[in-house]
Design a protein around this motif. Sequence first.
Motif, PDB file in Angstrom:
ATOM      1  N   ASN A 187      -0.688   2.205  14.206  1.00 15.09           N
ATOM      2  CA  ASN A 187      -2.139   2.337  14.352  1.00 15.09           C
ATOM      3  C   ASN A 187      -2.759   1.280  15.254  1.00 15.09           C
ATOM      4  N   GLY A 188      -1.911   0.513  15.963  1.00 21.58           N
ATOM      5  CA  GLY A 188      -2.422  -0.401  16.982  1.00 21.58           C
ATOM      6  C   GLY A 188      -2.889  -1.740  16.478  1.00 21.58           C
ATOM      7  N   ALA A 189      -2.372  -2.190  15.343  1.00 17.34           N
ATOM      8  CA  ALA A 189      -2.860  -3.451  14.771  1.00 17.34           C
ATOM      9  C   ALA A 189      -2.396  -4.667  15.566  1.00 17.34           C
ATOM     10  N   TYR A 190      -1.286  -4.532  16.316  1.00 13.52           N
ATOM     11  CA  TYR A 190      -0.717  -5.683  17.014  1.00 13.52           C
ATOM     12  C   TYR A 190      -0.891  -5.529  18.524  1.00 13.52           C
ATOM     13  N   ASP A 191      -1.443  -6.574  19.151  1.00 14.73           N
ATOM     14  CA  ASP A 191      -1.617  -6.573  20.604  1.00 14.73           C
ATOM     15  C   ASP A 191      -0.468  -7.272  21.319  1.00 14.73           C
ATOM     16  N   LEU A 192       0.230  -8.147  20.615  1.00 14.84           N
ATOM     17  CA  LEU A 192       1.309  -8.905  21.239  1.00 14.84           C
ATOM     18  C   LEU A 192       2.556  -8.039  21.408  1.00 14.84           C
ATOM     19  N   PRO A 193       3.333  -8.273  22.469  1.00 16.00           N
ATOM     20  CA  PRO A 193       4.555  -7.468  22.672  1.00 16.00           C
ATOM     21  C   PRO A 193       5.654  -7.787  21.654  1.00 16.00           C
ATOM     22  N   VAL A 194       5.662  -9.012  21.108  1.00 11.74           N
ATOM     23  CA  VAL A 194       6.649  -9.405  20.105  1.00 11.74           C
ATOM     24  C   VAL A 194       5.910  -9.958  18.893  1.00 11.74           C
ATOM     25  N   VAL A 195       6.215  -9.397  17.715  1.00 15.40           N
ATOM     26  CA  VAL A 195       5.544  -9.797  16.479  1.00 15.40           C
ATOM     27  C   VAL A 195       6.603 -10.173  15.448  1.00 15.40           C
ATOM     28  N   SER A 196       6.538 -11.383  14.934  1.00 17.05           N
ATOM     29  CA  SER A 196       7.443 -11.822  13.875  1.00 17.05           C
ATOM     30  C   SER A 196       6.800 -11.537  12.522  1.00 17.05           C
ATOM     31  N   LEU A 197       7.435 -10.683  11.728  1.00 15.29           N
ATOM     32  CA  LEU A 197       6.883 -10.305  10.439  1.00 15.29           C
ATOM     33  C   LEU A 197       7.210 -11.352   9.377  1.00 15.29           C
ATOM     34  N   GLU A 198       6.241 -11.592   8.495  1.00 15.23           N
ATOM     35  CA  GLU A 198       6.448 -12.564   7.427  1.00 15.23           C
ATOM     36  C   GLU A 198       7.360 -11.991   6.350  1.00 15.23           C
ATOM     37  N   ALA A 199       8.162 -12.854   5.792  1.00 16.38           N
ATOM     38  CA  ALA A 199       9.039 -12.442   4.699  1.00 16.38           C
ATOM     39  C   ALA A 199       8.239 -12.257   3.419  1.00 16.38           C
ATOM     40  N   THR A 200       8.671 -11.317   2.593  1.00 15.28           N
ATOM     41  CA  THR A 200       8.084 -11.158   1.265  1.00 15.28           C
ATOM     42  C   THR A 200       8.395 -12.383   0.414  1.00 15.28           C
ATOM     43  N   ALA A 201       9.599 -12.922   0.571  1.00 15.04           N
ATOM     44  CA  ALA A 201      10.031 -14.106  -0.165  1.00 15.04           C
ATOM     45  C   ALA A 201      11.288 -14.645   0.493  1.00 15.04           C
ATOM     46  N   GLU A 202      11.664 -15.866   0.120  1.00 15.29           N
ATOM     47  CA  GLU A 202      12.932 -16.428   0.568  1.00 15.29           C
ATOM     48  C   GLU A 202      13.692 -16.912  -0.653  1.00 15.29           C
ATOM     49  N   ARG A 203      14.941 -16.472  -0.779  1.00 13.54           N
ATOM     50  CA  ARG A 203      15.755 -16.821  -1.933  1.00 13.54           C
ATOM     51  C   ARG A 203      17.193 -17.080  -1.490  1.00 13.54           C
ATOM     52  N   LYS A 204      17.880 -17.966  -2.225  1.00 14.52           N
ATOM     53  CA  LYS A 204      19.310 -18.146  -2.012  1.00 14.52           C
ATOM     54  C   LYS A 204      20.052 -16.958  -2.615  1.00 14.52           C
ATOM     55  N   VAL A 205      21.208 -16.670  -2.074  1.00 13.55           N
ATOM     56  CA  VAL A 205      22.003 -15.555  -2.574  1.00 13.55           C
ATOM     57  C   VAL A 205      22.296 -15.728  -4.055  1.00 13.55           C
ATOM     58  N   SER A 206      22.583 -16.939  -4.471  1.00 14.21           N
ATOM     59  CA  SER A 206      22.868 -17.189  -5.886  1.00 14.21           C
ATOM     60  C   SER A 206      21.652 -16.930  -6.767  1.00 14.21           C
ATOM     61  N   GLU A 207      20.464 -17.204  -6.254  1.00 14.82           N
ATOM     62  CA  GLU A 207      19.236 -16.944  -7.014  1.00 14.82           C
ATOM     63  C   GLU A 207      19.005 -15.443  -7.174  1.00 14.82           C
ATOM     64  N   ILE A 208      19.292 -14.700  -6.117  1.00 16.74           N
ATOM     65  CA  ILE A 208      19.140 -13.239  -6.177  1.00 16.74           C
ATOM     66  C   ILE A 208      20.096 -12.671  -7.217  1.00 16.74           C
TER      67      ILE A 208
END
Length: 370
Positions: A187-208
């Motif tokens: 729907n055209g929300a981003y004007d930049l050619p490259v967009v880095s999306l934010e993570a929902t969360a960051e976890r260690k594999v052992s925590e997952i």
Amino acid sequence: MLKVGITGQSGFIGYHLTQYLRLHGDEVEVVPFDAAYFENPNQLEEFVRQCDTIVHLAAMNRGPDDEIYVTNVRLVHELIEVLEKTESSPHIIFSSSIQEERDNAYGRSKREGVRLLAAWAEQNNARCTCLVIPNVFGPFGRPFYNSVVATFCHQLTRGQEPEIKVDASLPLIYVQDLVREIFRAINGAYDLPVVSLEATAERKVSEILARLCEFKEWYLDRHIIPDLNGPFDTALFNTFRSFIEPDHFPVYPEVHADDRGYLAEVLKDLSGGQVFFSVTKPGITRGNHLHIRKIERFCVIQGEAVIRLRRIGTDQIIEYHVQGSRPSFVDIPIDYTHNITNVGATDVLTLFWTNELFDPTDPDTFYEAV
């Protein structure tokens, strides 16, 4: 009506994006795509001509390094060749990865895809949005392929012992969060050619793995809804639930009877929620809707009924015949449209629970016949 094509439509992200766009059918139309189109230039040309926007998801994630690189770059080249041949300039949305920064075959192929598509867009005065995506997890992922989350869920729900090979810290994005961002890009929300999306969360594999083991103990083994601490926990729990085999249900709780009648504990929940009931007349069907967020449980405590479920985007219907004379409960997975039909001669009394209070401004209810 904006016409959107999705390469890799049958893949993990492609499935979720397709179903999400179908729920917004008043705004967009999904142009059908099949992986075989990349082997048939005429079909690929016809696909491209129909699209206002193309979300390029098709890629190889696992395999020999040289094959991963060659395959992913070839797919981008073939798409660009057809765009130029048909003189088409749809908005291209390319799924790149945070692995762009790493010197591995997948990361290099994504870097090259960004470069090629950016050059095509500049030469043809077209629009290209490259989304740099964290590690994606969610329901129906392919174990040993899409994510370590999918692998662990698959193993735990089948009585296997997961193994941690590298206890890395993973930036994770829930697939439902991802498809919402792709929809915003459409729907055209981003004007930049490259967009880095934010993570929902960051976890260690052992925590997952530790959290998923808790889900197995509380939910799969003891039938107790675990304490869910925020959106990430809920997303991880819904992912875990999607790997449970259908024949796990219905579950028959212990019934405690005496001369007064009987009592059965239908629901034990560590995090709260809402319990309610309905009365359904003989021959009547309720429901025919789905949820993409809510956790929901049905328990018929009087009468005779059939509960039917169908995962959206598929044709297979699951049926559970239940009756109040032998109380049982069925949990409804997200992305499954469902209904309940009174097939007896008396009223059906059904007890329901959901993990959140009903909000009429955000009901998370989408109507679709089973």
